[in-house]
Design a protein around this motif. Structure first.
Motif, short mmCIF file in Angstrom:
data_model
loop_
_atom_site.label_atom_id
_atom_site.label_comp_id
_atom_site.label_asym_id
_atom_site.label_seq_id
_atom_site.Cartn_x
_atom_site.Cartn_y
_atom_site.Cartn_z
N LEU A 47 0.83 -1.21 0.00
CA LEU A 47 0.00 0.00 0.00
C LEU A 47 0.86 1.26 0.00
O LEU A 47 0.51 2.25 -0.66
CB LEU A 47 -0.95 0.00 1.19
N ALA A 48 1.98 1.24 0.71
CA ALA A 48 2.88 2.40 0.71
C ALA A 48 3.46 2.63 -0.68
O ALA A 48 3.53 3.77 -1.15
CB ALA A 48 3.99 2.19 1.73
N LEU A 49 3.86 1.56 -1.36
CA LEU A 49 4.36 1.69 -2.73
C LEU A 49 3.28 2.20 -3.67
O LEU A 49 3.54 3.04 -4.54
CB LEU A 49 4.91 0.35 -3.22
N LEU A 50 2.07 1.71 -3.50
CA LEU A 50 0.95 2.14 -4.34
C LEU A 50 0.64 3.62 -4.13
O LEU A 50 0.46 4.36 -5.11
CB LEU A 50 -0.28 1.28 -4.04
N LEU A 51 0.62 4.05 -2.89
CA LEU A 51 0.35 5.45 -2.60
C LEU A 51 1.48 6.35 -3.11
O LEU A 51 1.23 7.46 -3.59
CB LEU A 51 0.13 5.66 -1.11
N THR A 52 2.71 5.88 -3.03
CA THR A 52 3.84 6.65 -3.58
C THR A 52 3.71 6.79 -5.09
O THR A 52 3.90 7.88 -5.64
CB THR A 52 5.16 5.96 -3.22
N PHE A 53 3.34 5.71 -5.77
CA PHE A 53 3.15 5.74 -7.22
C PHE A 53 2.04 6.72 -7.59
O PHE A 53 2.18 7.52 -8.52
CB PHE A 53 2.82 4.33 -7.73
N ILE A 54 0.94 6.67 -6.86
CA ILE A 54 -0.19 7.57 -7.15
C ILE A 54 0.22 9.02 -6.88
O ILE A 54 -0.09 9.92 -7.66
CB ILE A 54 -1.42 7.17 -6.31
N GLY A 55 0.92 9.25 -5.78
CA GLY A 55 1.33 10.61 -5.45
C GLY A 55 2.27 11.22 -6.47
O GLY A 55 2.21 12.42 -6.76
N LEU A 56 3.15 10.41 -7.04
CA LEU A 56 4.08 10.91 -8.04
C LEU A 56 3.43 11.13 -9.40
O LEU A 56 3.99 11.83 -10.25
CB LEU A 56 5.27 9.96 -8.18
N ASN A 57 2.28 10.51 -9.65
CA ASN A 57 1.63 10.60 -10.96
C ASN A 57 0.30 11.34 -10.92
O ASN A 57 -0.53 11.14 -11.81
CB ASN A 57 1.41 9.20 -11.53
N LEU A 58 0.07 12.17 -9.94
CA LEU A 58 -1.20 12.90 -9.87
C LEU A 58 -1.38 13.86 -11.05
O LEU A 58 -2.49 14.04 -11.54
CB LEU A 58 -1.29 13.67 -8.55
N GLU A 59 -0.31 14.46 -11.51
CA GLU A 59 -0.41 15.44 -12.58
C GLU A 59 -0.40 14.81 -13.96
O GLU A 59 -0.80 15.46 -14.92
CB GLU A 59 0.73 16.44 -12.45
N ASN A 60 0.05 13.58 -14.09
CA ASN A 60 0.10 12.93 -15.40
C ASN A 60 -1.28 12.44 -15.79
O ASN A 60 -1.90 11.65 -15.07
CB ASN A 60 1.08 11.75 -15.38
N THR A 61 -1.76 12.89 -16.93
CA THR A 61 -3.07 12.47 -17.43
C THR A 61 -2.92 11.98 -18.85
O THR A 61 -1.93 12.25 -19.54
CB THR A 61 -4.09 13.63 -17.39
N CYS A 62 -3.92 11.26 -19.32
CA CYS A 62 -3.93 10.75 -20.68
C CYS A 62 -5.37 10.72 -21.19
O CYS A 62 -6.32 10.88 -20.43
CB CYS A 62 -3.32 9.36 -20.75
N SER A 63 -5.51 10.53 -22.48
CA SER A 63 -6.83 10.38 -23.09
C SER A 63 -7.06 8.89 -23.31
O SER A 63 -6.19 8.17 -23.77
CB SER A 63 -6.90 11.11 -24.42
N LEU A 64 -8.25 8.46 -22.99
CA LEU A 64 -8.60 7.05 -23.11
C LEU A 64 -9.68 6.92 -24.16
O LEU A 64 -10.80 7.40 -23.99
CB LEU A 64 -9.08 6.52 -21.76
N ASN A 65 -9.36 6.28 -25.29
CA ASN A 65 -10.29 6.12 -26.40
C ASN A 65 -10.82 4.70 -26.40
O ASN A 65 -10.07 3.75 -26.57
CB ASN A 65 -9.57 6.42 -27.72
N LEU A 66 -12.13 4.54 -26.21
CA LEU A 66 -12.76 3.22 -26.20
C LEU A 66 -13.44 2.87 -27.52
O LEU A 66 -14.14 1.88 -27.61
CB LEU A 66 -13.78 3.13 -25.06
N GLY A 67 -13.27 3.70 -28.53
CA GLY A 67 -13.89 3.45 -29.82
C GLY A 67 -15.22 4.16 -29.95
O GLY A 67 -15.51 4.77 -30.97
N ILE A 68 -16.04 4.10 -28.93
CA ILE A 68 -17.35 4.76 -28.95
C ILE A 68 -17.24 6.15 -28.35
O ILE A 68 -17.79 7.11 -28.86
CB ILE A 68 -18.39 3.92 -28.18
N MET A 69 -16.52 6.26 -27.24
CA MET A 69 -16.38 7.54 -26.57
C MET A 69 -14.94 7.73 -26.12
O MET A 69 -14.18 6.77 -25.98
CB MET A 69 -17.34 7.64 -25.38
N VAL A 70 -14.58 8.97 -25.92
CA VAL A 70 -13.22 9.32 -25.53
C VAL A 70 -13.28 9.99 -24.16
O VAL A 70 -14.05 10.92 -23.94
CB VAL A 70 -12.58 10.27 -26.56
#
Length: 100
Positions: free
Chosen positions: A12-35
């Motif tokens: 859980l500590a590793l998971l929270l560290t990973f989430i904390g370091l990537n809060l600003e990183n975003t991406c677009s997710l395309n499912l074919g029908i909606m984005v």
């Protein structure tokens, strides 16, 4: 010490560290029908990991059900002639004409 509990806390500590370091990183997710835009990277990774575990679950269950205990075969009954020949020192294998 409860090693399993310590392991869960470490994960859980590793998971929270990973989430904390990537809060600003975003991406677009395309499912074919909606984005979906501005989806956090950590959320994409966690959802894909959970879906992978979900889809592998039927294979795991099928493997467990396939491994049923086998029934034991009854022991082979030896004839009296075989026991006597072994006591006399005769071998079980004989040549093609029985002269060995």
């Amino acid at each position: 010490m409860p090693w399993r509990f310590i392991g869960i806390i470490a994960v859980l500590a590793l998971l929270l560290t990973f989430i904390g370091l990537n809060l600003e990183n975003t991406c677009s997710l395309n499912l074919g029908i909606m984005v979906f835009s501005n989806v956090p990277v950590y959320l994409t990774i966690l959802v894909s990991f959970m879906l992978g575990m979900l889809f592998s679950l039927p294979f795991f269950i099928f493997r467990i059900l396939k491994k049923k205990p086998k029934k034991e075969k009854p022991a082979k009954v030896k004839s009296i002639d075989e026991d006597i020949s072994k006591q006399n020192g005769e071998t079980e294998t004989k040549g093609p004409y029985g002269i060995d």
